[in-house]
Enzyme design. Sequence first.
Site, mmCIF file in Angstrom:
data_model
loop_
_atom_site.group_PDB
_atom_site.id
_atom_site.type_symbol
_atom_site.label_atom_id
_atom_site.label_comp_id
_atom_site.label_asym_id
_atom_site.label_seq_id
_atom_site.Cartn_x
_atom_site.Cartn_y
_atom_site.Cartn_z
ATOM 1 N N SER A 38 0.870 -1.222 0.078
ATOM 2 C CA SER A 38 -0.090 0.206 -0.073
ATOM 3 C C SER A 38 1.063 1.309 0.066
ATOM 4 O O SER A 38 2.156 1.232 -0.087
ATOM 5 C CB SER A 38 -0.823 0.098 1.122
ATOM 6 O OG SER A 38 -0.126 -0.012 2.678
ATOM 7 N N TYR B 201 6.900 7.456 17.059
ATOM 8 C CA TYR B 201 7.371 7.448 15.505
ATOM 9 C C TYR B 201 8.510 8.427 15.155
ATOM 10 O O TYR B 201 9.314 8.016 14.527
ATOM 11 C CB TYR B 201 5.955 7.971 14.576
ATOM 12 C CG TYR B 201 6.156 7.880 13.266
ATOM 13 C CD1 TYR B 201 6.349 6.849 12.551
ATOM 14 C CD2 TYR B 201 6.382 8.899 12.524
ATOM 15 C CE1 TYR B 201 6.646 6.883 11.029
ATOM 16 C CE2 TYR B 201 6.579 9.217 11.227
ATOM 17 C CZ TYR B 201 6.696 7.998 10.344
ATOM 18 O OH TYR B 201 6.960 8.002 8.968
ATOM 19 N N SER C 109 -1.702 8.537 1.566
ATOM 20 C CA SER C 109 -1.428 7.084 1.847
ATOM 21 C C SER C 109 -2.373 6.566 2.977
ATOM 22 O O SER C 109 -3.117 7.108 3.364
ATOM 23 C CB SER C 109 -0.008 6.834 2.231
ATOM 24 O OG SER C 109 0.201 7.184 3.267
#
Length: 339
Positions: free
Chosen positions: A60, A203, A239
């Site tokens: 993806s 992250y 995305s």
Amino acid sequence: MNWELLLWLLVLCALLLLLVQLLRFLRADGDLTLLWAEWQGRRPEWELTDMVVWVTGASSGIGEELAYQLSKLGVSLVLSARRVHELERVKRRCLENGNLKEKDILVLPLDLTDTGSHEAATKAVLQEFGRIDILVNNGGMSQRSLCMDTSLDVYRKLIELNYLGTVSLTKCVLPHMIERKQGKIVTVNSILGIISVPLSIGYCASKHALRGFFNGLRTELATYPGIIVSNICPGPVQSNIVENSLTGEVTKTIGNNGDQSHKMTTSRCVRLMLISMANDLKEVWISEQPFLLVTYLWQYMPTWAWWITNKMGKKRIENFKSGVDADSSYFKIFKTKHD
């Protein structure tokens, strides 16, 4: 008098040139070195043909689009991710729209957190194609939650997946590249590997770690000039990364992407990535404004950057709590002022 007039004309030309460059920067979607390479550098269509490219996170987002664009360049593709059915879907589309045949694409399921499987996966690629010219470390996951609401297990998973998994696979591929004295290790990092923002600090930490590791690895490989280590740092891109982002618990994800119309298209991001790969750029920043400007400030004027990031961070948290995309308002404000 003539010399004085000439001097004033030169000053005027310099000011006009500065103004033009400023306007171009306000419209830029990549760092200046990258955009120069796009204008004057080598073309992916010339440099990447016939290479064997292994892409992780290919089911993806950026990885999927990268597979499609690479398939049109006549490369041999290795597609890896956990979801086999999605990899097969990507493979079918590559065969339909690209210049490849069945034998040119290997679907290789891979879990980056299962580091014990990486050596066997590397051997499978070498057995299939005989070499690995480019490893694209694209697999990973993001996060949307405040520190006080986040389990330590979330941070542990982000480090194991984004950082340790990528490092493990790289270490398996690297001996082959050293033996051949050539290859490209391309890691899809993030603008958040350079700056830091609230809601995604786990992250950010994993991406900062990646940047430090690969910058250090590049120096260790200085005696192998044929091995190129590249950090690709995209900003917000269309995305599924937000939808799949972890929340405060390791078992829960955001579940939806929200409005992504303000973000860079995946196809443009990947095109700039391919230009970076073709020109062996060590690090590139791919982002629309205002995040590109903020990245430059973090690099060259960190005191100002801290002040601006604190202001932007408050708005990011407000957006998240109100249920809209955390970064949407920055783009809308900037584009309103410059359209």
